[in-house]
Design an enzyme around this catalytic site. Structure first.
Site, PDB file in Angstrom:
ATOM      1  N   ASP A 191      -7.255  -5.380  -8.541  1.00 19.93           N
ATOM      2  CA  ASP A 191      -5.962  -4.762  -8.247  1.00 19.93           C
ATOM      3  C   ASP A 191      -4.812  -5.523  -8.916  1.00 19.93           C
ATOM      4  O   ASP A 191      -5.030  -6.435  -9.718  1.00 19.93           O
ATOM      5  CB  ASP A 191      -5.792  -4.666  -6.730  1.00 19.93           C
ATOM      6  CG  ASP A 191      -5.053  -3.414  -6.286  1.00 19.93           C
ATOM      7  OD1 ASP A 191      -4.311  -2.841  -7.089  1.00 19.93           O
ATOM      8  OD2 ASP A 191      -5.224  -3.016  -5.122  1.00 19.93           O
ATOM      9  N   GLU A 224      -4.574  -1.311 -12.481  1.00 17.25           N
ATOM     10  CA  GLU A 224      -3.256  -1.780 -12.889  1.00 17.25           C
ATOM     11  C   GLU A 224      -2.181  -0.712 -12.682  1.00 17.25           C
ATOM     12  O   GLU A 224      -1.016  -0.928 -12.992  1.00 17.25           O
ATOM     13  CB  GLU A 224      -3.371  -2.217 -14.367  1.00 17.25           C
ATOM     14  CG  GLU A 224      -2.208  -2.949 -14.956  1.00 17.25           C
ATOM     15  CD  GLU A 224      -1.295  -2.017 -15.726  1.00 17.25           C
ATOM     16  OE1 GLU A 224      -0.258  -2.476 -16.202  1.00 17.25           O
ATOM     17  OE2 GLU A 224      -1.608  -0.811 -15.837  1.00 17.25           O
ATOM     18  N   TRP A 225      -2.604   0.470 -12.164  1.00 17.99           N
ATOM     19  CA  TRP A 225      -1.712   1.573 -11.779  1.00 17.99           C
ATOM     20  C   TRP A 225      -1.036   2.270 -12.959  1.00 17.99           C
ATOM     21  O   TRP A 225      -0.084   3.019 -12.771  1.00 17.99           O
ATOM     22  CB  TRP A 225      -0.639   1.137 -10.779  1.00 17.99           C
ATOM     23  CG  TRP A 225      -1.082   0.185  -9.724  1.00 17.99           C
ATOM     24  CD1 TRP A 225      -2.305   0.110  -9.141  1.00 17.99           C
ATOM     25  CD2 TRP A 225      -0.294  -0.847  -9.128  1.00 17.99           C
ATOM     26  NE1 TRP A 225      -2.347  -0.887  -8.209  1.00 17.99           N
ATOM     27  CE2 TRP A 225      -1.119  -1.499  -8.178  1.00 17.99           C
ATOM     28  CE3 TRP A 225       1.020  -1.274  -9.281  1.00 17.99           C
ATOM     29  CZ2 TRP A 225      -0.673  -2.555  -7.396  1.00 17.99           C
ATOM     30  CZ3 TRP A 225       1.471  -2.324  -8.504  1.00 17.99           C
ATOM     31  CH2 TRP A 225       0.626  -2.958  -7.574  1.00 17.99           C
ATOM     32  N   GLY A 226      -1.469   1.973 -14.173  1.00 19.11           N
ATOM     33  CA  GLY A 226      -0.859   2.605 -15.328  1.00 19.11           C
ATOM     34  C   GLY A 226       0.485   2.034 -15.720  1.00 19.11           C
ATOM     35  O   GLY A 226       1.180   2.595 -16.574  1.00 19.11           O
ATOM     36  N   GLU A 227       0.869   0.904 -15.132  1.00 18.98           N
ATOM     37  CA  GLU A 227       2.218   0.372 -15.362  1.00 18.98           C
ATOM     38  C   GLU A 227       2.438  -0.076 -16.805  1.00 18.98           C
ATOM     39  O   GLU A 227       3.534   0.027 -17.336  1.00 18.98           O
ATOM     40  CB  GLU A 227       2.477  -0.796 -14.418  1.00 18.98           C
ATOM     41  CG  GLU A 227       2.705  -0.367 -12.975  1.00 18.98           C
ATOM     42  CD  GLU A 227       3.293  -1.487 -12.137  1.00 18.98           C
ATOM     43  OE1 GLU A 227       3.045  -2.668 -12.455  1.00 18.98           O
ATOM     44  OE2 GLU A 227       3.997  -1.180 -11.160  1.00 18.98           O
ATOM     45  N   ASP A 246      -1.202   5.141  -6.487  1.00 19.45           N
ATOM     46  CA  ASP A 246      -2.171   5.590  -5.486  1.00 19.45           C
ATOM     47  C   ASP A 246      -2.095   7.086  -5.238  1.00 19.45           C
ATOM     48  O   ASP A 246      -1.021   7.668  -5.148  1.00 19.45           O
ATOM     49  CB  ASP A 246      -1.900   4.904  -4.150  1.00 19.45           C
ATOM     50  CG  ASP A 246      -2.407   3.484  -4.109  1.00 19.45           C
ATOM     51  OD1 ASP A 246      -2.900   2.993  -5.124  1.00 19.45           O
ATOM     52  OD2 ASP A 246      -2.296   2.866  -3.042  1.00 19.45           O
TER      53      ASP A 246
END
Length: 688
Positions: A191, A224-227, A246
């Site tokens: 995460d 990595e949430w696409g950041e 999410d």
């Protein structure tokens, strides 16, 4: 991109699992477009030095050659006490007992909260002795004995994402990786919380190297949430990477994530997958139709399929969706292509995925809140010219043939998933028959409404002895006002039937089920039946004069997080948990509080003229939030603000909605990847 301050999260916008992986994963590809899969098909390993779809070197470790499949507990348990050793073992048992293992699901993954908040005196991670009294290695042994694999979770930071914060792996990568390997872990979800500003590529590369140093094959999921656009750099680090924040169990959230992931098809391939987050199927926040869309579109996108519901409590319908092997075969096709968008006008999406046998999986997806006819062609989805094409409906499990048109009337939020091939055996199947509907399904109680159904032969041979019937709720008066049958419908022609539909006077407003059902016989005499489920909505005309939209009933409401709120901001959890609507320091007493992506529809009976509001990002989100407000009248955008930020005061928006039957208030996320988009329709008013 940490989400909200509410109890659901001190998590990141994605704590949810990341799906499982298949070591030498098994595809379930159908041998032809018209036949259901009957056996697992092992994909050939990627050759060393092979080229991935985006031109980079393909992985050569043999892992996750098809999208990982399995389970993750986060969406159903978060950090509640029910997440424990007994649950994990129970899920493994269900995988075997319910046939999910045979269908391709392989990984049983632990998410956050499996460890104590402090490392041991030796610097190692310590499993929570209450949750896992026998340790993680014992759980791994149990899962492995079932022929399955175990996944685990940590974060590329000093602490993980839950508010209690177990120790993260930043600065402990090699020792933690070795500990996971010693326990027998097969999959790591890594995460992004509490990362101390360390460069994303650097921190994920260090863990990649640490995992390799263990010598154990471990699927590496980069959360990595696409950041930092991981699709552009993570292909030589991990096997899958999160492309979004999410997901949550709502139509708005699923739709927003779907739209962010669809454009990234070029980056996916064997051993390297775009991950739009885990499945919500079965968690209760969407309808069965929406869950089938969720599962269909994730499969067409070659996304990891990680079950996010507690299977110990799952319904038969949930198992039916998750266990559909023909849909799974689309996801697990060894060619490894992610589906691409063919068209998307007016919320009518056509997404096509090339399959290894030359066929195409084609999703006809209806984003809108009412039934729509979605049509394309074999040529448009990339198939060669042919006399006829076999067509397999992967949810109905029915085979037919078409002359080349691929078309269906798709219910609101629904998806028809087809597998189409240029097969010389097309003539052995009956002609595909399309059921259609013309006219509005909005009904005022006691007043007859007119609908028209169509039955169209899409094949090259005629349909014989065609009949059609429209069913509605008990007490409704439904009668055909034109012929409802024909001895033959030639290829390319239609049977059109008009119907008078009357809901009894006094019927409460709301949604009611209708079904159009037809039968016909193929030239060989085979009887073929099909149906089109629909929803009729009993509506009440709006009052004359000017009304607050926060006080009027709506036809439908979808929201990115939590429910749409009346006269308060969006609280992201249960109804009524919002705060006063506040934009630029100004508090408003009336309006609607939403979270992008959001759509709220109102019945206006062609009797209204104007919608007005003061709109903006709610102050409660601090510096976050970028949104765009739109007003639509019967499918046409009639007003828009452009992108607004939290730094901007409330902006006025006015729309002429004269003659519209339905008005929709829409909020998009402004085109960025943030998930803190609390948007207020303050003083939203309708004049009729």
């Amino acid at each position: 991109m940490r989400r909200r301050l509410s109890p659901r999260t001190t998590r990141r916008p994605l704590a949810g699992a990341l799906v499982t992986g298949l070591l030498c994963a098994a595809g379930l590809a159908a041998p032809t477009a018209a036949a259901a899969p009957t056996a697992r098909e092992e994909p050939a390993p990627a050759p060393d030095g092979g080229t991935a779809p985006n031109g980079e070197l393909a992985p050569d470790d043999g892992l996750a050659l098809t999208p990982p499949m399995g389970f993750n507990n986060w969406n159903s348990t978060h950090c509640r006490a029910e997440f424990n050793e007994a649950m994990v073992k129970g899920i493994a048992d269900i995988f075997v007992a319910k046939g999910l293992k045979d269908a391709g699901y392989e990984y049983v993954n632990l998410d956050d909260c499996w460890a104590l908040p402090q490392r041991g005196a030796d610097g190692k991670l310590v499993p929570d002795p209450v949750r896992f009294p026998n340790g993680i290695d014992a759980v791994a042994d149990y899962v492995h004995a079932k022929g399955l694999k175990l996944g685990i979770y940590t974060s590329a930071g000093t602490k993980t994402c839950d508010s209690t914060g177990m120790p993260g792996a930043l600065g402990h990568e090699y020792s933690d990786a070795q500990q996971f390997a010693d326990w027998g872990v097969d999959y790591l979800k890594y995460d992004n919380c509490n990362n101390q500003g360390v460069d994303a590529v650097q921190r994920y590369t260090t863990m990649r190297d640490a995992l390799r140093a263990t010598g154990r094959p471990i699927v590496y999921s980069i959360c990595e949430w696409g950041e930092n656009k991981p699709w552009e750099w993570a292909g030589d680090l991990g096997h899958l990477w999160r492309t979004t924040g999410d997901i949550n169990d709502s139509w708005g959230s699923m739709l927003s994530i779907l739209k962010k992931n669809l454009p990234l098809a070029e980056y996916a391939g064997p051993g390297r997958w775009n991950d739009p987050d885990m499945l919500e199927v079965g968690n209760g926040g969407m309808t069965a139709t929406e869950y089938r869309t969720h599962f269909s579109m994730w499969s067409v996108m070659a996304a990891p399929l990680l079950i996010g519901t507690d299977l110990r409590k799952a319904s038969d319908e949930t198992f039916e969706i998750l266990g559909n092997r023909e849909v799974i075969a689309v996801d697990q096709d060894p060619l490894g292509k992610q589906g691409t968008v063919v068209s998307s006008e007016g919320g009518r999406w056509v997404v096509a995925k090339e399959m290894r046998d030359g066929s195409r999986a084609v999703a006809l997806f209806n984003e809108s809140d009412s039934p729509q006819r979605i049509t394309t062609s074999a040529e448009a989805v990339g198939l060669p010219d042919a006399a006829g094409y076999t067509l397999r409906d992967l949810w109905r499990h029915e085979s037919s043939h078409t002359a080349g048109t691929l078309s269906a009337t798709v219910p609101a939020h629904g998806t028809v998933l087809l597998r189409v091939g240029a097969d010389r055996r097309w003539a052995q199947y009956p002609p595909a028959v399309e059921l259609g509907l013309e006219g509005s399904t909005l009904v005022e109680a006691g007043t007859p409404a007119s609908l028209t159904t169509t039955v169209t032969d899409l094949g090259r041979t005629p349909a014989h002895r065609v009949s059609v019937i429209l069913h509605g709720p008990d007490g409704w008066r439904i009668r055909a006002t034109s012929p409802a049958g024909a001895p033959v419908v030639p290829a390319g022609r239609s049977l059109r039937t008009t119907w008078s539909v009357t809901a009894p006077a006094g019927t409460p407003p709301g949604s009611y089920d209708l079904v159009v059902r037809t039968s016909h016989r193929s030239p060989a005499g085979k009887r073929v039946e099909s149906d089109l489920p629909l929803t009729a909505t009993v509506v009440v005309p709006p009052p004359a004069g000017t009304s607050e939209l926060g006080d009027l009933p709506w036809l439908s409401a979808t929201n990115g997080w939590g429910p749409v709120e009346r006269n308060t901001s969006n609280g992201e959890q249960a109804a009524g948990d919002g705060n006063p609507l506040t934009i630029g320091g100004v508090v408003y007493a009336t309006g609607l509080g939403v979270h992008a992506q959001s759509s709220v529809a109102f019945y206006t009976d062609r009797a209204c003229e104007k919608v007005t509001a003061e709109v903006g990002v709610d102050d409660e989100k601090g510096a976050k939030g970028t949104v765009s407000f739109q007003i639509w009248a019967d499918g046409t955008e009639v007003a828009s603000t452009g992108v607004l930020t939290n730094a901007m005061p409330a902006q006025p928006i006015t729309a002429d909605v004269t003659g519209a039957e339905v008005v929709r208030l829409v909020v998009t996320n402004g085109g960025d990847n943030t998930d803190s988009d609390h948007a207020d329709w303050a003083q939203a008013r309708l004049t009729c």
